[in-house]
Design a protein around this motif. Structure first.
Motif, PDB file in Angstrom:
ATOM      1  N   GLY A 158       0.800  -1.222   0.000  1.00  0.00           N
ATOM      2  CA  GLY A 158       0.000   0.000   0.000  1.00  0.00           C
ATOM      3  C   GLY A 158       0.830   1.268   0.000  1.00  0.00           C
ATOM      4  O   GLY A 158       0.315   2.346   0.304  1.00  0.00           O
ATOM      5  N   SER A 159       2.100   1.174  -0.358  1.00  0.00           N
ATOM      6  CA  SER A 159       2.973   2.353  -0.283  1.00  0.00           C
ATOM      7  C   SER A 159       2.821   3.303  -1.460  1.00  0.00           C
ATOM      8  O   SER A 159       3.235   4.459  -1.382  1.00  0.00           O
ATOM      9  CB  SER A 159       4.441   1.905  -0.174  1.00  0.00           C
ATOM     10  OG  SER A 159       4.828   1.197  -1.338  1.00  0.00           O
TER      11      SER A 159
ATOM     12  N   TYR B 207      -9.101  -1.342   1.285  1.00  0.00           N
ATOM     13  CA  TYR B 207      -8.881  -0.045   1.896  1.00  0.00           C
ATOM     14  C   TYR B 207     -10.167   0.574   2.436  1.00  0.00           C
ATOM     15  O   TYR B 207     -10.169   1.748   2.812  1.00  0.00           O
ATOM     16  CB  TYR B 207      -8.240   0.902   0.875  1.00  0.00           C
ATOM     17  CG  TYR B 207      -6.894   0.443   0.381  1.00  0.00           C
ATOM     18  CD1 TYR B 207      -5.779   0.515   1.200  1.00  0.00           C
ATOM     19  CD2 TYR B 207      -6.726  -0.087  -0.894  1.00  0.00           C
ATOM     20  CE1 TYR B 207      -4.530   0.090   0.764  1.00  0.00           C
ATOM     21  CE2 TYR B 207      -5.491  -0.512  -1.346  1.00  0.00           C
ATOM     22  CZ  TYR B 207      -4.394  -0.423  -0.512  1.00  0.00           C
ATOM     23  OH  TYR B 207      -3.166  -0.850  -0.947  1.00  0.00           O
TER      24      TYR B 207
ATOM     25  N   GLY C 203      -7.896  -2.432   8.578  1.00  0.00           N
ATOM     26  CA  GLY C 203      -6.800  -2.511   7.626  1.00  0.00           C
ATOM     27  C   GLY C 203      -5.670  -3.407   8.094  1.00  0.00           C
ATOM     28  O   GLY C 203      -5.849  -4.609   8.263  1.00  0.00           O
TER      29      GLY C 203
ATOM     30  N   LEU D  86      -3.340   6.558   9.561  1.00  0.00           N
ATOM     31  CA  LEU D  86      -3.649   6.454   8.138  1.00  0.00           C
ATOM     32  C   LEU D  86      -2.801   7.487   7.409  1.00  0.00           C
ATOM     33  O   LEU D  86      -3.011   8.695   7.545  1.00  0.00           O
ATOM     34  CB  LEU D  86      -5.142   6.713   7.900  1.00  0.00           C
ATOM     35  CG  LEU D  86      -5.652   6.690   6.459  1.00  0.00           C
ATOM     36  CD1 LEU D  86      -5.265   5.386   5.766  1.00  0.00           C
ATOM     37  CD2 LEU D  86      -7.155   6.879   6.440  1.00  0.00           C
TER      38      LEU D  86
ATOM     39  N   GLU E 143      -6.939   1.616   8.583  1.00  0.00           N
ATOM     40  CA  GLU E 143      -5.612   2.077   8.982  1.00  0.00           C
ATOM     41  C   GLU E 143      -4.487   1.496   8.130  1.00  0.00           C
ATOM     42  O   GLU E 143      -4.513   0.350   7.711  1.00  0.00           O
ATOM     43  CB  GLU E 143      -5.378   1.742  10.471  1.00  0.00           C
ATOM     44  CG  GLU E 143      -5.107   0.288  10.799  1.00  0.00           C
ATOM     45  CD  GLU E 143      -6.334  -0.608  10.789  1.00  0.00           C
ATOM     46  OE1 GLU E 143      -6.190  -1.831  10.939  1.00  0.00           O
ATOM     47  OE2 GLU E 143      -7.460  -0.091  10.604  1.00  0.00           O
ATOM     48  N   ASP E 144      -3.448   2.335   7.915  1.00  0.00           N
ATOM     49  CA  ASP E 144      -2.221   1.945   7.220  1.00  0.00           C
ATOM     50  C   ASP E 144      -1.167   1.385   8.173  1.00  0.00           C
ATOM     51  O   ASP E 144      -0.291   0.622   7.758  1.00  0.00           O
ATOM     52  CB  ASP E 144      -1.570   3.164   6.545  1.00  0.00           C
ATOM     53  CG  ASP E 144      -2.248   3.566   5.248  1.00  0.00           C
ATOM     54  OD1 ASP E 144      -2.886   2.724   4.622  1.00  0.00           O
ATOM     55  OD2 ASP E 144      -2.111   4.745   4.873  1.00  0.00           O
ATOM     56  N   TYR E 145      -1.208   1.832   9.428  1.00  0.00           N
ATOM     57  CA  TYR E 145      -0.130   1.549  10.377  1.00  0.00           C
ATOM     58  C   TYR E 145      -0.721   1.247  11.745  1.00  0.00           C
ATOM     59  O   TYR E 145      -1.762   1.790  12.124  1.00  0.00           O
ATOM     60  CB  TYR E 145       0.807   2.758  10.494  1.00  0.00           C
ATOM     61  CG  TYR E 145       1.765   2.670  11.660  1.00  0.00           C
ATOM     62  CD1 TYR E 145       3.004   2.043  11.527  1.00  0.00           C
ATOM     63  CD2 TYR E 145       1.411   3.176  12.911  1.00  0.00           C
ATOM     64  CE1 TYR E 145       3.875   1.939  12.613  1.00  0.00           C
ATOM     65  CE2 TYR E 145       2.276   3.072  13.995  1.00  0.00           C
ATOM     66  CZ  TYR E 145       3.498   2.449  13.843  1.00  0.00           C
ATOM     67  OH  TYR E 145       4.348   2.331  14.914  1.00  0.00           O
TER      68      TYR E 145
ATOM     69  N   SER F 269       2.832  -2.121   9.014  1.00  0.00           N
ATOM     70  CA  SER F 269       2.543  -1.049   8.066  1.00  0.00           C
ATOM     71  C   SER F 269       2.404  -1.626   6.665  1.00  0.00           C
ATOM     72  O   SER F 269       3.118  -2.571   6.316  1.00  0.00           O
ATOM     73  CB  SER F 269       3.657  -0.002   8.079  1.00  0.00           C
ATOM     74  OG  SER F 269       3.415   0.988   7.086  1.00  0.00           O
ATOM     75  N   ARG F 270       1.489  -1.048   5.890  1.00  0.00           N
ATOM     76  CA  ARG F 270       1.375  -1.392   4.470  1.00  0.00           C
ATOM     77  C   ARG F 270       1.850  -0.239   3.589  1.00  0.00           C
ATOM     78  O   ARG F 270       1.924  -0.382   2.370  1.00  0.00           O
ATOM     79  CB  ARG F 270      -0.075  -1.729   4.127  1.00  0.00           C
ATOM     80  CG  ARG F 270      -1.031  -0.543   4.211  1.00  0.00           C
ATOM     81  CD  ARG F 270      -2.483  -0.939   4.077  1.00  0.00           C
ATOM     82  NE  ARG F 270      -3.377   0.212   4.189  1.00  0.00           N
ATOM     83  CZ  ARG F 270      -4.685   0.134   4.411  1.00  0.00           C
ATOM     84  NH1 ARG F 270      -5.257  -1.049   4.554  1.00  0.00           N
ATOM     85  NH2 ARG F 270      -5.428   1.222   4.494  1.00  0.00           N
ATOM     86  N   SER F 271       2.161   0.914   4.194  1.00  0.00           N
ATOM     87  CA  SER F 271       2.536   2.092   3.408  1.00  0.00           C
ATOM     88  C   SER F 271       3.999   2.474   3.593  1.00  0.00           C
ATOM     89  O   SER F 271       4.466   3.443   2.992  1.00  0.00           O
ATOM     90  CB  SER F 271       1.645   3.282   3.777  1.00  0.00           C
ATOM     91  OG  SER F 271       1.744   3.571   5.158  1.00  0.00           O
TER      92      SER F 271
END
Length: 402
Positions: free
Chosen positions: A177-178, A188, A196, A225, A255-257, A275-277
């Motif tokens: 997701g970065s 998402y 997430g 996020l 959420e991303d993290y 984390s995905r980002s």
């Protein structure tokens, strides 16, 4: 499914497999089941691919023509109800998991469900309760448990070779997701896929810690996020796809993290992040375990290596890299020798072998839906802590109303 054969001969029990969802993991489980006779000749059971469901006509055709499923349908209920299906594998999008698990349990059939079982903790509690009431065998796809050197690490901990465990560090960092141009797929959207990275990635890290160290008692955590808007996909959309600059965008709603500090029931202290980002780590599902007499460290990006530190009386210090090989559980079924590596789908093959072996022999299997429930009790405490900013106790959660 026939009764297991008595000692001394007789036919092996034959297990008819039904699959809901023929995407990436549906393919992987199907390949795994097809490989079992070549890898585990003493397995004590046979398994056949009976029925599969998917909304894509192309996927249904591939399942029959390429993988050998006897039949395919666009209605998952027909798979669950099929009299020749003895066990149902659930690899559909997240939002369907609980409904399929509940229907399978109501039919009295064992179920193997990919994670996350539910999009929310309460949904997972519903699924676990359905399986418990039905008394069925269940499995959940926490497949990193099955890496041979991870099994070795678990044995080092159980044997006391590392001494008393004092600290644990668990993490799962992925870059899927970065890219801000990654399309706004269901993954998402909390209203479609549920939470997430806490559901998608952190579940693996915490499940691993429970296997190695034990239950978590309390925690304090936070979520964030970082990429709040993504391109709206023109079609179905995959989290591995990419949109274009200037495309219409929509809001990301999960959420991303996530990160947390934790206290285990045995007194050990732990830290967790996911984390995905984040940019850099591509598939870093990893742990570090520290004891009074030694330590171990593992990272899926180098899944056939375990770093081991043993406290000694001499002046030579530092970690030793232990390479995977046929002296460790399962590894020799895939490749002989040492430092000849195995891969991700081999872990899925191992978990399918153990699950079907338990089913054929009437034994237990872990991780199952009770382990998924144990994880979401941690997730629920994390989400509460994110709201309150305080330490929260890990405890039972209720089922979501139907």
């Amino acid at each position: 499914m026939p009764e297991p054969a008595a000692q001394g001969g007789g036919p092996r029990p034959s297990i008819g497999v039904g699959l809901v969802g023929f995407g990436w993991l549906g393919h992987a489980h199907s390949r795994a089941i097809l490989r079992l006779p070549t890898l585990f000749p003493d397995r004590g059971f046979d398994a056949s691919l009976v029925a599969v469901s998917d909304t894509s006509e192309q996927q249904r055709r591939e399942a029959v023509e390429g993988f050998g499923y006897a039949r395919a349908t666009d209605d998952w209920r027909r798979v669950v109800e099929d009299p020749e299906v003895d066990v149902v594998y659930v690899a559909a999008p997240n939002m369907l998991h609980v409904e399929v698990v509940e229907a399978t349990a109501a039919a009295g059939k064992p179920v193997f469900c990919e994670k996350p079982v539910g999009g929310t903790p309460a949904q997972t509690a519903r699924a676990a309760a359905a399986a418990r009431r039905a008394g069925i065998l269940s499995g959940v796809g926490y497949n990193f448990r099955w890496a041979p050197v991870v099994q070795y690490a678990a044995e080092l901990i159980r044997s006391g070779e590392l001494g008393r465990i004092t600290n644990y560090r668990g993490r799962f960092f992925s870059m899927y997701g970065s890219d801000p141009l990654g399309p706004l797929s269901w993954r998402y959207r909390v209203e479609e896929g549920g939470y997430g990275v806490t559901s998608d990635l952190l579940s693996h890290a915490v499940d691993m810690s429970r296997m190695l160290i034990g239950p978590i008692e309390s925690l304090v955590g936070t979520t964030e996020l970082f990429i709040r808007e993504r391109p709206i996909p023109g079609g179905e959309g995959s989290h591995y796809g990419r949109g274009s600059a200037g495309d219409p965008t929509g809001a990301v709603t999960n959420e991303d993290y996530a990160g947390m500090l934790a206290i285990f029931e045995n007194g050990a202290r732990g830290t967790f992040e996911t984390s995905r980002s984040m940019v850099g780590p591509e598939s870093q599902m990893a742990f570090d375990v520290y004891g009074t007499e030694g330590a171990v460290s593992w990272n899926f990006e180098r899944m056939n290596e375990l770093r081991v530190y043993r406290r000694g009386e001499n002046l030579d210090t530092g970690y030793t890299t232990v390479f995977g090989g046929d002296r460790f559980p399962y590894h020799g079924s895939f490749v002989p020798g040492s430092a000849n590596g195995i891969g991700y789908e081999d872990l899925i093959t191992i978990e399918d072998y153990e699950f079907l072996r338990a089913l054929a022999g009437g034994g237990e299997f872990r991780p199952g839906l009770e382990e998924a429930l144990a994880w979401v009790e941690v997730q629920d405490a994390l989400l509460r802590s994110d709201r309150t900013g305080s330490w929260e106790q890990v405890g039972p959660i209720g089922e979501e109303e139907a």
